[in-house]
Design a protein around this motif. Structure first.
Motif, PDB file in Angstrom:
ATOM      1  N   ALA A   1       0.880  -1.226   0.073  1.00  0.00           N
ATOM      2  CA  ALA A   1      -0.187  -0.132  -0.285  1.00  0.00           C
ATOM      3  C   ALA A   1       0.769   1.298  -0.004  1.00  0.00           C
ATOM      4  N   PHE A   2       0.010   2.411  -0.154  1.00  0.00           N
ATOM      5  CA  PHE A   2       0.937   3.474  -0.284  1.00  0.00           C
ATOM      6  C   PHE A   2       1.493   3.765   1.264  1.00  0.00           C
ATOM      7  N   ASP A   3       2.769   4.311   1.417  1.00  0.00           N
ATOM      8  CA  ASP A   3       3.330   4.380   2.787  1.00  0.00           C
ATOM      9  C   ASP A   3       2.457   5.395   3.809  1.00  0.00           C
ATOM     10  N   ALA A   4       2.006   6.515   3.379  1.00  0.00           N
ATOM     11  CA  ALA A   4       1.151   7.255   4.247  1.00  0.00           C
ATOM     12  C   ALA A   4      -0.004   6.768   4.420  1.00  0.00           C
ATOM     13  N   HIS A   5      -0.786   5.824   3.671  1.00  0.00           N
ATOM     14  CA  HIS A   5      -1.917   5.075   4.038  1.00  0.00           C
ATOM     15  C   HIS A   5      -1.635   4.335   5.296  1.00  0.00           C
TER      16      HIS A   5
ATOM     17  N   GLY B   1       4.883  16.278   6.527  1.00  0.00           N
ATOM     18  CA  GLY B   1       6.396  16.230   6.403  1.00  0.00           C
ATOM     19  C   GLY B   1       6.649  17.229   5.059  1.00  0.00           C
ATOM     20  N   THR B   2       7.235  16.739   4.052  1.00  0.00           N
ATOM     21  CA  THR B   2       7.778  17.985   3.204  1.00  0.00           C
ATOM     22  C   THR B   2       6.345  18.260   2.679  1.00  0.00           C
ATOM     23  N   ALA B   3       5.334  17.349   2.200  1.00  0.00           N
ATOM     24  CA  ALA B   3       4.324  17.881   2.026  1.00  0.00           C
ATOM     25  C   ALA B   3       3.253  17.377   3.293  1.00  0.00           C
ATOM     26  N   THR B   4       2.043  17.563   3.013  1.00  0.00           N
ATOM     27  CA  THR B   4       1.129  16.925   4.028  1.00  0.00           C
ATOM     28  C   THR B   4       0.119  15.973   3.393  1.00  0.00           C
ATOM     29  N   CYS B   5      -0.187  14.798   3.890  1.00  0.00           N
ATOM     30  CA  CYS B   5      -1.164  13.953   3.405  1.00  0.00           C
ATOM     31  C   CYS B   5      -2.133  13.857   4.347  1.00  0.00           C
TER      32      CYS B   5
ATOM     33  N   GLU C   1       7.668   8.716  17.042  1.00  0.00           N
ATOM     34  CA  GLU C   1       7.491   8.392  15.392  1.00  0.00           C
ATOM     35  C   GLU C   1       6.767   7.273  15.111  1.00  0.00           C
ATOM     36  N   VAL C   2       5.948   7.385  14.335  1.00  0.00           N
ATOM     37  CA  VAL C   2       5.100   6.135  13.774  1.00  0.00           C
ATOM     38  C   VAL C   2       5.515   5.744  12.398  1.00  0.00           C
ATOM     39  N   THR C   3       6.404   6.330  11.749  1.00  0.00           N
ATOM     40  CA  THR C   3       6.520   5.860  10.295  1.00  0.00           C
ATOM     41  C   THR C   3       6.979   4.339  10.279  1.00  0.00           C
ATOM     42  N   SER C   4       6.272   3.754   9.437  1.00  0.00           N
ATOM     43  CA  SER C   4       6.446   2.424   8.950  1.00  0.00           C
ATOM     44  C   SER C   4       5.781   1.359  10.146  1.00  0.00           C
ATOM     45  N   LEU C   5       5.312   1.966  11.162  1.00  0.00           N
ATOM     46  CA  LEU C   5       4.484   1.159  12.168  1.00  0.00           C
ATOM     47  C   LEU C   5       3.384   0.524  11.611  1.00  0.00           C
ATOM     48  N   GLY C   6       2.569   1.292  10.717  1.00  0.00           N
ATOM     49  CA  GLY C   6       1.344   0.541   9.922  1.00  0.00           C
ATOM     50  C   GLY C   6       1.718  -0.900   9.061  1.00  0.00           C
ATOM     51  N   SER C   7       3.073  -0.460   8.464  1.00  0.00           N
ATOM     52  CA  SER C   7       3.607  -1.824   7.963  1.00  0.00           C
ATOM     53  C   SER C   7       3.522  -3.052   8.796  1.00  0.00           C
ATOM     54  N   SER C   8       3.959  -2.804   9.995  1.00  0.00           N
ATOM     55  CA  SER C   8       4.186  -3.754  10.939  1.00  0.00           C
ATOM     56  C   SER C   8       3.076  -4.330  11.480  1.00  0.00           C
ATOM     57  N   ILE C   9       2.036  -3.530  11.476  1.00  0.00           N
ATOM     58  CA  ILE C   9       0.461  -3.988  11.739  1.00  0.00           C
ATOM     59  C   ILE C   9       0.005  -5.060  10.782  1.00  0.00           C
ATOM     60  N   PHE C  10       0.063  -4.534   9.765  1.00  0.00           N
ATOM     61  CA  PHE C  10      -0.403  -5.470   8.481  1.00  0.00           C
ATOM     62  C   PHE C  10       0.337  -6.668   8.220  1.00  0.00           C
ATOM     63  N   ALA C  11       1.890  -6.648   8.736  1.00  0.00           N
ATOM     64  CA  ALA C  11       2.604  -7.793   8.651  1.00  0.00           C
ATOM     65  C   ALA C  11       2.077  -8.979   9.977  1.00  0.00           C
ATOM     66  N   PHE C  12       1.804  -8.250  11.059  1.00  0.00           N
ATOM     67  CA  PHE C  12       1.295  -9.102  12.210  1.00  0.00           C
ATOM     68  C   PHE C  12      -0.200  -9.731  11.754  1.00  0.00           C
ATOM     69  N   LEU C  13      -0.788  -8.752  11.033  1.00  0.00           N
ATOM     70  CA  LEU C  13      -2.181  -9.451  10.579  1.00  0.00           C
ATOM     71  C   LEU C  13      -1.854 -10.450   9.779  1.00  0.00           C
ATOM     72  N   ALA C  14      -1.078 -10.314   8.729  1.00  0.00           N
ATOM     73  CA  ALA C  14      -0.951 -11.513   7.907  1.00  0.00           C
ATOM     74  C   ALA C  14      -0.226 -12.667   8.428  1.00  0.00           C
ATOM     75  N   ALA C  15       0.374 -12.347   9.437  1.00  0.00           N
ATOM     76  CA  ALA C  15       0.962 -13.648  10.252  1.00  0.00           C
ATOM     77  C   ALA C  15      -0.075 -14.327  11.291  1.00  0.00           C
ATOM     78  N   GLY C  16      -1.014 -13.537  11.227  1.00  0.00           N
ATOM     79  CA  GLY C  16      -2.352 -14.183  12.323  1.00  0.00           C
ATOM     80  C   GLY C  16      -1.908 -13.971  13.736  1.00  0.00           C
ATOM     81  N   THR C  17      -1.064 -12.848  14.050  1.00  0.00           N
ATOM     82  CA  THR C  17      -1.012 -12.574  15.517  1.00  0.00           C
ATOM     83  C   THR C  17      -2.142 -11.775  15.946  1.00  0.00           C
ATOM     84  N   PHE C  18      -2.781 -10.945  15.297  1.00  0.00           N
ATOM     85  CA  PHE C  18      -3.832 -10.328  15.819  1.00  0.00           C
ATOM     86  C   PHE C  18      -5.014 -10.423  14.820  1.00  0.00           C
ATOM     87  N   ARG C  19      -6.239 -10.399  15.360  1.00  0.00           N
ATOM     88  CA  ARG C  19      -7.499 -10.748  14.502  1.00  0.00           C
ATOM     89  C   ARG C  19      -8.042  -9.439  13.697  1.00  0.00           C
TER      90      ARG C  19
END
Length: 300
Positions: free
Chosen positions: A26-30, A48-52, A214-232
């Motif tokens: 997905a897009f990084d900012a999403h 950041g450089t712009a605002t999303c 700072e939460v940059t890339s934390l969302g990627s970790s969340i979706f990785a955990f979801l893919a692994a079945g760690t969270f419902r």
């Protein structure tokens, strides 16, 4: 969402087990919005450089001037709404470069500034307008210059201007059914610039939530955990992983001043930027800015 399993060929190359789940990208900012703890009813400003500017809606509805309304783009089960400013940090950086300094040095002392005290009102179109006018050919406009203004005054006016522009966008979203109950200022700049968070809270007249870290890339970790079945669910993962917030409450006096300035800003924004704008009476703008500045400085 799972794209498939890792093939045996790539598993061998990478030294991993075959068939481990591979989530879609997905897009990084999403995903940064998810990492910032955003849920339906929240707006996440990744500044950041712009605002999303991102929100999550239960419905899919086109919003005039908002180009990004896409089912599944932020939360796979809901509609993501994305808008933004063409330049934020880049704009601050350009002001500092013209002054022969860095943003950090130029910003020192801005905490002493009061709403509207500079007498400047800035339309931050220096890199065009991404939302709501969607016009890359616009240029920045600053009203109210006099012989005593400094680069620091311009920087503060630019922070106010980006906050006003953000309010224009949030009002358009709300007008078309996107609920906005909380505003989360994510991205790198809110972590380092408390003045920006304070101005945004007062301009929007809403509490602004700033993640404690700072939460940059934390969302990627969340979706990785979801893919692994760690969270419902996303919400369960957010509860376990996302940091708490510093809450910046609006100041009622400052919010009243910014309400007066915002009405001027909004008329100028659509009057100067709209391709089909109607004639407007602008003779009262500069006297109004001077009056607000004089009141802010305690002259009246």
């Amino acid at each position: 969402m799972i794209a498939g399993g890792l093939s045996s060929k790539w598993a061998k190359k990478l030294g991993l087990r075959a068939d481990i789940p591979i989530p879609v990208g997905a897009f990084d900012a999403h995903w940064d919005a998810i990492g910032a703890g955003a849920r339906p009813g929240d707006v996440s400003n990744v500044v950041g450089t712009a605002t999303c500017i991102m929100a999550i809606s239960e419905d899919t509805r086109l919003i005039p001037g908002v180009c990004g309304v896409v089912p599944g783009s932020i939360d796979p089960k809901r509609t993501g709404v994305e808008a933004g400013l063409s330049a934020t940090g880049d704009l601050f950086g350009a002001i500092a470069r013209r002054a022969g300094t860095a943003v950090k040095e130029l910003a020192a002392g801005l905490e002493e500034y009061r709403p509207g005290q500079t007498g400047l009102l800035r339309l931050a179109w220096d890199n065009g307008d991404r939302t709501i006018l969607v016009n890359p050919n616009l240029g920045g406009i600053t009203f109210g210059w006099n012989m005593t203004h400094t680069p620091q005054d311009e920087l503060f006016a630019a922070i106010e201007g980006t906050a006003f522009h953000t309010r224009v966008i949030l009002e358009r979203m709300a007008e078309y059914g996107v609920p906005i109950r909380r505003v989360i200022n994510a991205g790198g700049i809110p972590q380092k610039n408390p003045v920006l968070n304070r101005v945004y809270a007062n301009v929007l007249n809403k509490p602004v939530l700033v993640p404690q870290v700072e939460v940059t890339s934390l969302g990627s970790s969340i979706f990785a955990f979801l893919a692994a079945g760690t969270f419902r669910s996303i919400e369960e993962a957010q509860d376990a992983i996302c940091p708490s917030y510093r809450v910046v409450e609006p100041n009622l006096v400052a919010a009243r001043t910014y309400e007066e300035l915002y009405q001027i800003y909004r008329e100028l924004y659509f009057g100067f930027g709209g391709m089909d704008s109607k004639p407007m009476l602008a003779g009262g703008v500069l006297p109004a800015l001077r009056g607000i500045a004089a009141a802010a400085r305690g002259a009246v």
